[in-house]
Structure formats: structure tokens, C-alpha cells
Enzyme design. Structure first.
Site, PDB file in Angstrom:
ATOM      1  N   CYS A 100     -27.431  13.862  74.765  1.00  0.00           N
ATOM      2  CA  CYS A 100     -28.325  13.631  76.316  1.00  0.00           C
ATOM      3  C   CYS A 100     -29.648  14.110  76.660  1.00  0.00           C
ATOM      4  CB  CYS A 100     -27.207  14.029  77.213  1.00  0.00           C
ATOM      5  SG  CYS A 100     -25.673  13.124  77.311  1.00  0.00           S
ATOM      6  N   CYS A 115     -41.941  16.404  68.726  1.00  0.00           N
ATOM      7  CA  CYS A 115     -41.320  15.534  69.438  1.00  0.00           C
ATOM      8  C   CYS A 115     -40.523  16.263  70.641  1.00  0.00           C
ATOM      9  CB  CYS A 115     -39.857  15.254  68.624  1.00  0.00           C
ATOM     10  SG  CYS A 115     -38.798  16.837  68.293  1.00  0.00           S
TER      11      CYS A 115
END
Ligand SMILES: [Zn+2]
Length: 393
Positions: free
Chosen positions: A197, A351
Site C-alpha cells: 500500500c 524509487c
């Protein structure tokens, strides 16, 4: 399939309790006997996050006598969009303590046990053995497999839930009466295949949809009423607004709960079992990982680098490192990213946390960019160590 109640009833309810739980008491299926069972019940909620928030609040309100809360984390502003057991003034506070305070406010008759610690292979058996039922609200595969293995080895049922974006799943795993998590998912997904998530996002209210299913099943198991979600997987699609359930059979070959189990005690290392990043990514990152501060120093010294953000467009819009070009990881996986890479500059990948960029780094190095590096800790580390004025997510 109906199952016998998990706990014996408490001797009696006090006058206060009768008043408080009257809307339960007048439901014939619950009644005095069911409410006394809830009073005697000891339930542990693993995680006081997205699923743990509604689960703990409704378990407390329902009158579960003893509620354990285990969480090692502290409340962060980015939790408040869905973790409704915590409030603005709890930011920075241990989640287990913040959750316990809300539980006491909802129902002072509940005994709250705070485990302000990480669940580990060293403590899981001891902690679980103090409870009748576990509610699993964890968000990572390593803990999920550990929770499952400990519950099966101790012969305890647990209510499992998972959420991602608009999709949720829930089930009850109780090896004595049905399948376990390993019967459904014998192997963890390959590292990097299933985003968390934190990487992919989650609709806040989805936590309530799945967390309330978990509480519903917990109450049924404790009181021995209804048809529990044993041997069934509930799948919820919030965008389509559809629930469906599929049968899950016990796998006779399950390594944990099958006929000839080979897993007869906890694994030594669940992180390694689930592999946070693939072997190729770990190998590529070894010796080719720089810190966010080192990236800043490279930029400040005018070094000729090509900085690539391998996250998704909407993440890039939330926060990005100055000078980064967005090329999502998928384009590295399908090969289309490679033609966009300059031959005369050093490739630097990043990232959110360093997992996806390590995967992309393996592909880039394989394509011949041998001096390519990635940023350990990604954007999160950049925000923390280089520019705290930027938002974290
Ligand atoms: Zn199994």
C-alpha cells in the site's frame, strides 16, 4: 458450517454491562450467553494500522473483554487518511499506545494489553499463546506467513484481511477446521511483483470495509454463531461494489497443515523466505548503492549524471527529486526504457524506498550500463536527509 464457540461464557454481566450491551443482548443469536463469551474473550490485533484501526474500535465497542494491541511503529501524518484510531495529536506517538487510548475511550470496561514491540520469531509464540483469537492486520508477506505459521502451530484460529487500492480480501484460517494461509498461498509472491500500500496506495475507507468483516468473523467465532469464513475467501471490489466469496480447500499437501508437514516449527527468517528484493536485484545493488546525500553531492559538484525516477506518475507528482526524469519500472521490465538511456552519462536510479530501483538497476546493468547506481532509501531518504521541507508519503 457452524463451529463451537471459542470461549466459555463469563460468570455474569454487571448492571453497567447490561446497559452498555443491550442492543446485543436483545439479538436472540447473541443474547446473554454470547455477550458473556465476548466478555471472557482475549483477542490480539496484530498491527494498529489501516485494518487494525476499525477492528480494534469495533472489538472494543462490542465488549471483547481483553484486547491486545501489537505494533512497533509510531503514528505518522500519512497514516491519518485511513487509520482512524489515531488522531492529529497522536502524530509521533507509538501506535500501540495511541490505539489503546482510543480503545479505553470507547469502552473503559475493556482490559487493554499493549505490546509496543515488533512481532518476531522470538516473541510470537509467547504473545499468541495468551489469546483465544488473532486478528491479522499486517501489511507485509513476511509477517503474514509468520502469523499463519504461529497460529497453526499453536492450534489457534485467526482472521486475516488484506487491502490494496480498491480491492480487499478476508478469510478465517483455522487449520483444525479448514485451510491455512499456506493452503491458499503456498509461496510468497516473487519480490517486487505485489506492490505494498505504501507503493501503490489504498482507499482509506476500504480499511473499514475489510476491517469490519474481520470483526464480524471474530465475534461469530468467539460466540459460536453463524457460518464463519472458514474455507472461504471473501473478495471485495470497491469500484464495482461487489463482494464474492470463493471456496478455499485445505491442501492435503500443505507443508504446514497437510498430512505430512515439513514445516513443524517457525522458520528462522521470514524476511529471507519472502525475499524483500530478488537475488538479481540484491546482486546488482551490492556495491552500486549510493545514499541520498551522495546523490546531492554528485549534483552539487556538477557530475554528469542521468537521474531516473522509476516510480509511477502520481507518485512523481506528490514529491520528486529535482532533476529526475520519470521512467516507471514497467518500462524497464518490458525493455522500452533502455532506448531512452543516454550512453554518455552515468545512470542513477531511484524509487520510493530503494526496492523497485534495485530491480531496475539489475536490468540496466545487464544492458551494459556497468557504472549505473541506485539510491538506497529512495525519495524517503532524500526527504529525510537532504530536504525535510518536501512532503513524505
Ligand atoms: Zn495449510
Amino acid at each position: 458450517m457452524s463451529l463451537p464457540p471459542l470461549v466459555e461464557p463469563a460468570a455474569e454481566l454487571t448492571v453497567d454491562e447490561v446497559r452498555r450491551y443491550s442492543r446485543h443482548l436483545i439479538i436472540p443469536d447473541v443474547g446473554m450467553a454470547g455477550q458473556k463469551r465476548l466478555k471472557n474473550a482475549k483477542v490480539l490485533c496484530v498491527g494498529a494500522g489501516g485494518l487494525g484501526s476499525p477492528a480494534l474500535m469495533y472489538l472494543a465497542a462490542a465488549g471483547v473483554g481483553t484486547l491486545g494491541i501489537i505494533d512497533f511503529d509510531v503514528v505518522d501524518e500519512s497514516n491519518l487518511q485511513r487509520q482512524i484510531i489515531h488522531g492529529q495529536s497522536d502524530v509521533g506517538r507509538p501506535k500501540a499506545e495511541s490505539a489503546a487510548a482510543t480503545v479505553r475511550e470507547i469502552n473503559p470496561l475493556v482490559d487493554v494489553i499493549i505490546h509496543n514491540t515488533a512481532l518476531t520469531t522470538e516473541n510470537v509464540m509467547e504473545i499468541f499463546s495468551g489469546y483465544d483469537l488473532i486478528v491479522d492486520g499486517t501489511d507485509n508477506f513476511a509477517t503474514r506467513y509468520m502469523v499463519n505459521d504461529a497460529a497453526v502451530l499453536l492450534g489457534k484460529p485467526y482472521v486475516w484481511g488484506s487491502i490494496y487500492r480498491f480491492d480487499g480480501q478476508a478469510s478465517v484460517f483455522w487449520a483444525e477446521h479448514g485451510p491455512c494461509y499456506r493452503c491458499l498461498y503456498p509461496e510468497p509472491p516473487p519480490p517486487g511483483m505485489v506492490p505494498s500500500c505504501a507503493e501503490g496506495g489504498v482507499l482509506g475507507v476500504l480499511c473499514a470495509s475489510i476491517g469490519s468483516i474481520q470483526v464480524n468473523e471474530a465475534i461469530k467465532l468467539l460466540a459460536g454463531i453463524g457460518d464463519p469464513l472458514v474455507g472461504r475467501l471473501m473478495i471485495y471490489d470497491a469500484l464495482e461494489m461487489k463482494y464474492r466469496d470463493v471456496k478455499v480447500r485445505k491442501d492435503p499437501e500443505c507443508v504446514l497443515c497437510g498430512k505430512n508437514p515439513t514445516v513443524t516449527e517457525l522458520l528462522e527468517d521470514y524476511e529471507a523466505f519472502c525475499g524483500t528484493i530478488s537475488d538479481e536485484a540484491a546482486e546488482a545493488a551490492s556495491g552500486s548503492t549510493i545514499t541520498a546525500q551522495e546523490l546531492k553531492a554528485m549534483q552539487d559538484s556538477g557530475e554528469d549524471i542521468f537521474l531516473i525516477d522509476v516510480r509511477e506518475q502520481n507518485e512523481y507528482e506528490i514529491v520528486s527529486i529535482p532533476g529526475a526524469t520519470l521512467i516507471p519500472k514497467g518500462e524497464f521490465l518490458n525493455g522500452s526504457a533502455l532506448e531512452k538511456l543516454p550512453q554518455d552519462k552515468r545512470i542513477v536510479l531511484h524509487c520510493k524506498s530503494g526496492a523497485r530501483s534495485a530491480e531496475a538497476l539489475a536490468i540496466v546493468k545487464n544492458a551494459g550500463f556497468s557504472d549505473a547506481v541506485h539510491v538506497g532509501g529512495g525519495v524517503l531518504s532524500w526527504v529525510k536527509t537532504v530536504d525535510p521541507s518536501l512532503p513524505s508519503y
